[in-house]
Design a protein around this motif. Sequence first.
Motif, PDB file in Angstrom:
ATOM      1  N   ILE A   1      10.701  -8.629 -21.138  1.00 34.39           N
ATOM      2  CA  ILE A   1       9.475  -8.262 -20.414  1.00 34.39           C
ATOM      3  C   ILE A   1       9.854  -7.400 -19.205  1.00 34.39           C
ATOM      4  CG2 ILE A   1       7.508  -9.138 -19.095  1.00 34.39           C
ATOM      5  CD1 ILE A   1       7.563 -11.641 -20.791  1.00 34.39           C
ATOM      6  N   PRO A   2       9.223  -6.233 -19.035  1.00 35.01           N
ATOM      7  CA  PRO A   2       9.561  -5.355 -17.894  1.00 35.01           C
ATOM      8  C   PRO A   2       9.003  -5.916 -16.585  1.00 35.01           C
ATOM      9  CG  PRO A   2       7.754  -4.418 -19.154  1.00 35.01           C
ATOM     10  CD  PRO A   2       8.203  -5.634 -19.915  1.00 35.01           C
ATOM     11  N   VAL A   3       9.795  -6.733 -15.916  1.00 28.14           N
ATOM     12  CA  VAL A   3       9.333  -7.460 -14.740  1.00 28.14           C
ATOM     13  C   VAL A   3       8.889  -6.512 -13.624  1.00 28.14           C
ATOM     14  CG1 VAL A   3       9.992  -9.110 -12.941  1.00 28.14           C
ATOM     15  CG2 VAL A   3      10.791  -9.432 -15.285  1.00 28.14           C
ATOM     16  N   LEU A   4       9.699  -5.481 -13.362  1.00 25.83           N
ATOM     17  CA  LEU A   4       9.366  -4.557 -12.274  1.00 25.83           C
ATOM     18  C   LEU A   4       8.099  -3.768 -12.599  1.00 25.83           C
ATOM     19  CD1 LEU A   4      10.325  -3.653  -9.500  1.00 25.83           C
ATOM     20  CD2 LEU A   4      11.637  -1.834 -10.604  1.00 25.83           C
ATOM     21  N   ALA A   5       7.963  -3.347 -13.842  1.00 25.54           N
ATOM     22  CA  ALA A   5       6.762  -2.616 -14.250  1.00 25.54           C
ATOM     23  C   ALA A   5       5.520  -3.499 -14.120  1.00 25.54           C
ATOM     24  CB  ALA A   5       6.905  -2.111 -15.680  1.00 25.54           C
ATOM     25  N   MET A   6       5.643  -4.776 -14.486  1.00 22.01           N
ATOM     26  CA  MET A   6       4.527  -5.706 -14.343  1.00 22.01           C
ATOM     27  C   MET A   6       4.185  -5.920 -12.871  1.00 22.01           C
ATOM     28  SD  MET A   6       3.512  -6.551 -17.396  1.00 22.01           S
ATOM     29  CE  MET A   6       2.500  -7.991 -17.073  1.00 22.01           C
ATOM     30  N   HIS A   7       5.211  -5.926 -12.026  1.00 20.71           N
ATOM     31  CA  HIS A   7       4.977  -6.076 -10.589  1.00 20.71           C
ATOM     32  C   HIS A   7       4.173  -4.902 -10.048  1.00 20.71           C
ATOM     33  CE1 HIS A   7       5.731  -6.862  -6.335  1.00 20.71           C
ATOM     34  NE2 HIS A   7       6.171  -5.633  -6.222  1.00 20.71           N
ATOM     35  N   TYR A   8       4.568  -3.685 -10.423  1.00 20.29           N
ATOM     36  CA  TYR A   8       3.848  -2.518  -9.938  1.00 20.29           C
ATOM     37  C   TYR A   8       2.445  -2.436 -10.531  1.00 20.29           C
ATOM     38  CZ  TYR A   8       8.022  -0.659  -7.662  1.00 20.29           C
ATOM     39  OH  TYR A   8       9.096  -0.477  -6.829  1.00 20.29           O
ATOM     40  N   LEU A   9       2.287  -2.852 -11.775  1.00 17.77           N
ATOM     41  CA  LEU A   9       0.954  -2.881 -12.375  1.00 17.77           C
ATOM     42  C   LEU A   9       0.060  -3.856 -11.623  1.00 17.77           C
ATOM     43  CD1 LEU A   9      -1.096  -2.199 -14.585  1.00 17.77           C
ATOM     44  CD2 LEU A   9      -0.050  -3.981 -16.006  1.00 17.77           C
ATOM     45  N   PHE A  10       0.602  -5.012 -11.293  1.00 16.11           N
ATOM     46  CA  PHE A  10      -0.188  -6.001 -10.564  1.00 16.11           C
ATOM     47  C   PHE A  10      -0.554  -5.494  -9.176  1.00 16.11           C
ATOM     48  CE2 PHE A  10      -0.205  -9.659  -7.589  1.00 16.11           C
ATOM     49  CZ  PHE A  10      -1.392 -10.233  -8.015  1.00 16.11           C
ATOM     50  N   MET A  11       0.400  -4.895  -8.474  1.00 18.23           N
ATOM     51  CA  MET A  11       0.114  -4.391  -7.132  1.00 18.23           C
ATOM     52  C   MET A  11      -0.875  -3.227  -7.173  1.00 18.23           C
ATOM     53  SD  MET A  11       1.309  -6.256  -4.887  1.00 18.23           S
ATOM     54  CE  MET A  11       2.431  -7.649  -4.762  1.00 18.23           C
ATOM     55  N   THR A  12      -0.844  -2.448  -8.252  1.00 13.56           N
ATOM     56  CA  THR A  12      -1.854  -1.405  -8.423  1.00 13.56           C
ATOM     57  C   THR A  12      -3.232  -2.036  -8.585  1.00 13.56           C
ATOM     58  OG1 THR A  12      -0.244   0.063  -9.480  1.00 13.56           O
ATOM     59  CG2 THR A  12      -2.568   0.556  -9.834  1.00 13.56           C
ATOM     60  N   LEU A  13      -3.292  -3.123  -9.338  1.00 10.88           N
ATOM     61  CA  LEU A  13      -4.550  -3.849  -9.499  1.00 10.88           C
ATOM     62  C   LEU A  13      -5.039  -4.404  -8.164  1.00 10.88           C
ATOM     63  CD1 LEU A  13      -6.531  -4.769 -11.749  1.00 10.88           C
ATOM     64  CD2 LEU A  13      -5.249  -6.908 -11.860  1.00 10.88           C
ATOM     65  N   VAL A  14      -4.117  -4.924  -7.360  1.00 11.34           N
ATOM     66  CA  VAL A  14      -4.473  -5.398  -6.020  1.00 11.34           C
ATOM     67  C   VAL A  14      -5.018  -4.247  -5.181  1.00 11.34           C
ATOM     68  CG1 VAL A  14      -3.593  -6.399  -3.870  1.00 11.34           C
ATOM     69  CG2 VAL A  14      -2.803  -7.280  -6.061  1.00 11.34           C
ATOM     70  N   SER A  15      -4.371  -3.082  -5.266  1.00  9.88           N
ATOM     71  CA  SER A  15      -4.808  -1.919  -4.495  1.00  9.88           C
ATOM     72  C   SER A  15      -6.206  -1.481  -4.896  1.00  9.88           C
ATOM     73  CB  SER A  15      -3.824  -0.761  -4.702  1.00  9.88           C
ATOM     74  OG  SER A  15      -2.532  -1.098  -4.254  1.00  9.88           O
ATOM     75  N   VAL A  16      -6.450  -1.391  -6.200  1.00  8.98           N
ATOM     76  CA  VAL A  16      -7.764  -0.955  -6.692  1.00  8.98           C
ATOM     77  C   VAL A  16      -8.847  -1.948  -6.281  1.00  8.98           C
ATOM     78  CG1 VAL A  16      -9.125  -0.500  -8.762  1.00  8.98           C
ATOM     79  CG2 VAL A  16      -6.791   0.354  -8.603  1.00  8.98           C
ATOM     80  N   THR A  17      -8.561  -3.232  -6.410  1.00 10.33           N
ATOM     81  CA  THR A  17      -9.524  -4.261  -6.016  1.00 10.33           C
ATOM     82  C   THR A  17      -9.818  -4.191  -4.532  1.00 10.33           C
ATOM     83  OG1 THR A  17      -8.652  -5.713  -7.753  1.00 10.33           O
ATOM     84  CG2 THR A  17      -9.994  -6.738  -6.048  1.00 10.33           C
ATOM     85  N   THR A  18      -8.784  -4.016  -3.734  1.00 14.15           N
ATOM     86  CA  THR A  18      -8.947  -3.923  -2.288  1.00 14.15           C
ATOM     87  C   THR A  18      -9.773  -2.715  -1.898  1.00 14.15           C
ATOM     88  OG1 THR A  18      -6.809  -5.014  -1.940  1.00 14.15           O
ATOM     89  CG2 THR A  18      -7.704  -3.744  -0.099  1.00 14.15           C
ATOM     90  N   VAL A  19      -9.492  -1.576  -2.499  1.00  9.18           N
ATOM     91  CA  VAL A  19     -10.203  -0.347  -2.173  1.00  9.18           C
ATOM     92  C   VAL A  19     -11.680  -0.467  -2.517  1.00  9.18           C
ATOM     93  CG1 VAL A  19     -10.457   2.074  -2.828  1.00  9.18           C
ATOM     94  CG2 VAL A  19      -8.193   1.138  -2.361  1.00  9.18           C
ATOM     95  N   ALA A  20     -11.979  -1.067  -3.669  1.00 10.69           N
ATOM     96  CA  ALA A  20     -13.369  -1.188  -4.095  1.00 10.69           C
ATOM     97  C   ALA A  20     -14.190  -2.016  -3.114  1.00 10.69           C
ATOM     98  CB  ALA A  20     -13.427  -1.807  -5.491  1.00 10.69           C
ATOM     99  N   ALA A  21     -13.550  -3.019  -2.501  1.00  7.48           N
ATOM    100  CA  ALA A  21     -14.258  -3.901  -1.575  1.00  7.48           C
ATOM    101  C   ALA A  21     -14.191  -3.429  -0.131  1.00  7.48           C
ATOM    102  CB  ALA A  21     -13.682  -5.310  -1.669  1.00  7.48           C
ATOM    103  N   PHE A  22     -13.289  -2.513   0.150  1.00  3.22           N
ATOM    104  CA  PHE A  22     -12.960  -2.160   1.531  1.00  3.22           C
ATOM    105  C   PHE A  22     -14.165  -1.614   2.302  1.00  3.22           C
ATOM    106  CE2 PHE A  22     -11.295   0.670   4.816  1.00  3.22           C
ATOM    107  CZ  PHE A  22     -10.335  -0.113   5.412  1.00  3.22           C
ATOM    108  N   ASP A  23     -14.879  -0.646   1.744  1.00  3.81           N
ATOM    109  CA  ASP A  23     -15.958   0.010   2.480  1.00  3.81           C
ATOM    110  C   ASP A  23     -17.132  -0.923   2.696  1.00  3.81           C
ATOM    111  OD1 ASP A  23     -17.152   2.457   3.636  1.00  3.81           O
ATOM    112  OD2 ASP A  23     -18.589   2.216   1.998  1.00  3.81           O
TER     113      ASP A  23
END
Length: 300
Positions: free
Chosen positions: A179-201
């Motif tokens: 399992i590509p652990v680092l790739a999964m980490h970046y995918l998850f953090m991208t998901l965190v970023s997108v979720t945060t941005v959507a709620a930010f404004d």
Amino acid sequence: MTYTGWILLTASLVGVSCGIVGVFLILRRVAMMADAISHTVLLGIVMAYIVTQSLSGIHMLIGSVISGILTTYLVQWFHSKGVQQDASIGVVFTTLFAIGVILIATNVGNAHLDVQHALMGEITFVPWNIIHVPILGEIPLATFMLSCILLLVILVIGLFYKEWKITTFDPALAASIGIPVLAMHYLFMTLVSVTTVAAFDAVGAIMVVAMLITPAAAAYLWTDKLLVMMGLSSMFGIISAIGGYYFALWIDTSISGSMAFATGGIFFISFLLSPKHGMLSNWLRPGTKGQDPRPTLPRN
């Protein structure tokens, strides 16, 4: 739907999407990444405005997501070079956020973009920014965006559920079976970023951080099953949104601030009363004095 209904629906969508993502932030022990990303997206918003001279459009979302992903990469890069992870988060978070604040003060000028808005949000304005959606009709833009983000969160978590579990609880085993652990980490953090941005404004940085961390931390005290923990975290987010709104009306104060306060209230109640790990439960249960009250990691 009424004005109040749109506000409660929007805040509840934030609570559910952040609640699900927050569970993995808590279990991966990177909860403060939520705080870092929710502040550093300010830099992306400011840069997008400086380039386009517009406060509306997809470029604001793109700039914010890029800023969030940049935060993740910089934290991981510093950590890989031997800097402790909490120190890496602190350095990147404060530096990028400070750059955003400086740019607001020097380059944005008279645009309606300020630090107070970034921290507290403008959830009371959500029902007035309307778009037309086929079939659904006219709905607030923030509500539509957060609905899409919630579907995205459920889809990504559902498609890679087994991978998320094993990379969260045993990264070494995950790597050993391919399992590509680092790739999964970046995918998850991208998901965190997108979720945060959507709620930010709509709700501001304070409520985003509160919804990402506190409901999940409260749910952690009630169960050791991953799916139940995700459900409880989402439910606590909804309760905080609704309870915080009416509390704000009662004392005439900030709605987002009150919703964030409500998440703290739920955590405090959970800390005292959860049947297995609550302080009161441990005190009343015979033979538990001196034992470690901290919960174990969820099983499934």
